[in-house]
Write an enzyme that holds these catalytic residues in place. Structure first.
Site, short mmCIF file in Angstrom:
data_model
loop_
_atom_site.label_atom_id
_atom_site.label_comp_id
_atom_site.label_asym_id
_atom_site.label_seq_id
_atom_site.Cartn_x
_atom_site.Cartn_y
_atom_site.Cartn_z
NE ARG A 1 80.97 26.39 35.90
CZ ARG A 1 80.96 27.72 36.00
NH1 ARG A 1 81.99 28.35 36.52
NH2 ARG A 1 79.93 28.42 35.59
NE ARG B 1 78.59 36.33 37.38
CZ ARG B 1 78.68 37.65 37.32
NH1 ARG B 1 77.70 38.35 36.83
NH2 ARG B 1 79.75 38.27 37.76
CB THR B 2 77.10 29.47 37.56
OG1 THR B 2 77.59 30.34 36.54
CG2 THR B 2 76.30 28.37 36.91
CE LYS C 1 89.84 14.73 53.61
NZ LYS C 1 88.66 14.21 54.30
CG HIS D 1 77.82 28.01 31.12
ND1 HIS D 1 76.81 27.47 31.87
CD2 HIS D 1 78.31 29.05 31.84
CE1 HIS D 1 76.70 28.14 33.00
NE2 HIS D 1 77.58 29.10 33.01
#
Lengths: 185, 324
Positions: free
Chosen positions: B105, B55-56, B83, B133
Site C-alpha cells: 500500500r 482493514r486492508t 529515516k 485497488h
C-alpha cells in the site's frame, strides 16, 4: 487425443460399474451393520458422484438414508508446488457432520495413495470421525504410502506408465473405465 | 510468466472468474471451526504498508494466516522509511529476507509496478495513490455476485469522489471485464480528466440514476484530500450526492448498497441506510478475507501463478518466482 483413444481399452463397461457399485453398497451395509452412523464423502469430482450413487443404492436396499457429501483435497495435496495453482473442487459436508461417525471416503481410482493421504488431512480439519474407511471403483496398484481400500470395485493390474480414466454418466455422458496405454513413439 | 496483481485491468475474464469461484469455495472454510488450511506452509508474505490502513492490512494478514503462510508486517511509521530509506532499498531488504509475496500500500500511484521490477516474489497492489485497488474491486464483485446471483448485465452506480478513488477505477475496469454496466455519478469537479475514455457511463444526477440501478456503491468523501474546494460545503454535497432515506426509497426492491469503508456517516451515506439489511458493508469486510485468500492461493499455491500480469522487467522475469 484421438491417438490416445486408439490405445485405450475399456476394462469396465456400464453394467460392470453398476454391478461393482451394487456389491460395494452391500459390503458397506454388511460391514457397518446396516450403515448405522455412516457418512459417505466423495473426493471431487468423480468420487463425489460415486458417493451419491452408493447412497442411492443403500437407500434402495435397506431404506436407510445415509448422509452424503464431498470433500475437496486440493489445498492439502503434497504436490502443489509441482504444478501451477489449480482450481478448487467443492466441499459439501452433510448437516450431520462427521464427528463420531464412520466416514467412508469414496474415490474413483486408487493409485499412489497420496490423494487419500490428503483427504485424511482434510477430514482432520472438519471433525473427528469414529472411523474412516475407503471405497474405490478401481484399485490399480503402485502404492507409495501405507494405504489400502476397504471396498474395491475392481483390482486392475497396470503398468505405471499406463493411465486409468473413469467416465461417469453424470459428468461425462457415459459409464466406462478405460485403460490407456502410453504411446511408444 | 504471470505473477503479480497490480491492476484490475490486467485480469482477463477467465482470471477474474477463477478468483471469484476459488473464493466461493474458500468461503466455506470460513464457516467451519478450523479455518486454517496448510496450503502456503513455509511461504512468506510481507505486508508493506506505507499508508495508514487497518482493514486492508488486517484482511491480508488474516488471509495469509488462514493459508498458513508466515506474515511479516511492515509499516512505514517507526521504520527505516522515516529515516529516509528509499522504496528500492526497502524492497531489497525484503528480498533478502525471502518474501514470496509483497502486499504493498503506497501513497504514490505506480509504486507497486515499480516494486515488481525489484523483487522476485509476487507483488499484490493493496492500493496505490489514486490509481488502483484491485482486491477491493474483486471483493466488491464477489459480494455483488453472492447477493444478486450474477454480474453479467448488472447495473452498477458508483457515486462520489471518483477523482481520488482507486476503488472506483479498479471497479470500473473489473466490472467492465465481467460484463456489468457501470455508471459513475459525481459532481464534475470530482471526476478525473479523460473519464470519457473509461469503459462506463458518467452522470451528474444521482436521482436519475438510482431507479435504474441494481447496485449503488457509495465512495468515501476523502476529507483529507478536500483542500481544493471541490464542492461548496459538506452539506451541499450531502444534499445532492448523499444516500439518505428518501433516495434509498427510490431504489428498486432488490437493489443493494455498498461502501468500501471507512464511512462518513451522515455525509455520503446516512446511518439508517448503512445499517439496513440491503447494505452489504459488513459482508464486504468478511468477503475481503476470502477473496484475498483466493488471490494469494492462485499466486503462490503452485509452481507458478495462475493469475496476474508479467513482470515489467524482462531481466526479473527469467528468475523463477517464489522459489527460495
Amino acid at each position: 487425443m484421438s491417438d490416445a483413444r486408439n490405445q485405450a481399452r475399456a476394462v469396465l463397461e456400464g453394467p460392470d460399474i453398476h454391478r461393482a457399485l451394487t456389491r460395494i453398497a452391500h459390503e458397506i451395509l454388511e460391514r457397518t451393520k446396516g450403515a448405522e452412523s455412516v457418512v459417505l464423502l466423495g473426493i471431487p469430482t468423480r468420487g463425489a458422484t460415486l458417493a451419491r450413487r452408493l447412497a442411492e443404492r443403500i437407500a434402495q436396499f435397506e431404506g436407510v438414508k445415509v448422509p452424503v457429501g464431498a470433500i475437496d483435497i486440493t489445498m492439502y495435496r503434497d504436490d502443489l508446488r509441482l504444478r501451477p495453482a489449480r482450481p478448487l473442487g467443492r466441499t459439501e459436508l452433510p448437516a450431520e457432520g462427521v464427528d463420531g461417525r464412520t466416514v467412508v471416503l469414496v474415490d474413483d481410482v486408487l493409485f499412489s495413495g497420496r490423494t487419500v493421504r490428503a483427504a485424511l488431512d482434510a477430514l482432520n480439519d472438519v471433525g473427528r470421525p469414529r472411523a474412516v474407511q475407503l471405497a474405490t471403483l478401481v484399485d490399480r496398484g503402485h502404492r507409495e504410502l501405507p494405504i489400502r481400500a476397504d471396498y474395491v470395485g475392481k483390482n486392475l493390474p497396470t503398468a505405471k506408465a499406463e493411465k486409468v480414466k473413469v467416465y461417469l454418466q453424470e459428468t461425462d455422458g457415459r459409464d466406462a473405465v478405460l485403460l490407456i496405454k502410453e504411446d511408444a513413439r | 510468466m504471470k505473477r503479480h496483481l497490480i491492476s484490475a485491468g490486467d485480469l482477463s475474464r477467465d482470471d477474474a472468474l477463477l478468483i471469484l469461484d476459488t473464493a466461493e469455495e474458500l468461503a466455506r472454510v470460513s464457516e467451519r471451526s478450523i479455518k486454517k488450511l496448510p496450503t502456503l506452509r513455509g511461504r512468506t508474505v510481507v505486508n508493506l504498508f506505507f499508508e495508514d490502513s487497518t482493514r486492508t492490512r488486517i484482511s491480508f494478514e488474516a488471509a495469509a494466516k488462514r493459508l498458513s503462510a508466515d506474515v511479516i508486517n511492515f509499516s512505514a511509521k517507526g521504520s527505516s522509511v522515516s529515516k529516509g530509506e528509499s522504496l528500492k532499498d526497502t524492497a531489497l531488504t525484503l528480498e533478502a529476507m525471502g518474501a514470496d509475496a509483497v502486499v504493498i500500500r503506497h501513497a504514490a500511484s505506480g509504486a507497486p509496478h515499480r516494486l515488481a521490477t525489484w523483487v522476485r516474489g509476487s507483488v499484490v497492489n493493496a492500493g496505490d495513490g489514486t490509481h488502483e485497488h484491485p482486491t477491493q474491486a474483486l471483493l466488491d464483485a464477489f459480494s455483488m455476485r453472492r447477493r444478486l446471483g450474477r454480474l453479467e448485465g448488472l447495473k452498477v452506480a458508483i457515486v462520489g469522489d471518483v477523482l481520488h478513488s482507486r476503488v472506483a477505477r479498479s471497479n470500473v475496469l473489473l466490472l467492465g471485464t465481467l460484463g456489468a454496466e457501470v455508471t459513475l455519478v459525481a459532481p464534475p469537479t470530482l471526476l478525473p480528466v479523460a473519464v470519457e475514455t473509461w469503459p462506463c457511463q458518467v452522470s451528474y444526477d444521482l436521482d436519475a440514476v438510482l431507479p435504474k440501478s441494481d447496485v449503488v456503491m457509495m465512495l468515501r468523501v476523502q476529507l483529507e484530500r478536500m483542500n481544493a474546494a471541490y464542492f461548496p460545503s459538506a452539506r451541499e454535497y450531502s444534499r445532492r450526492y448523499g444516500l439518505d432515506r428518501a433516495r434509498f426509497g427510490r431504489l428498486h426492491d432488490d437493489a443493494i448498497v455498498m461502501h468500501p469503508g471507512p464511512m462518513n456517516r451522515g455525509m455520503e451515506i446516512s446511518a439508517e441506510v448503512a445499517d439496513s439489511p440491503r447494505s452489504t458493508i459488513t459482508e464486504q469486510v468478511a468477503n475481503g478475507v476470502t477473496v484475498r485468500m483466493a488471490v494469494l492461493y492462485l499466486l503462490l499455491g503452485g509452481s507458478e501463478p495462475a493469475i496476474g500480469t508479467s513482470a515489467a522487467d524482462p531481466a526479473v522475469q527469467t528468475v523463477p518466482g517464489g522459489e527460495l
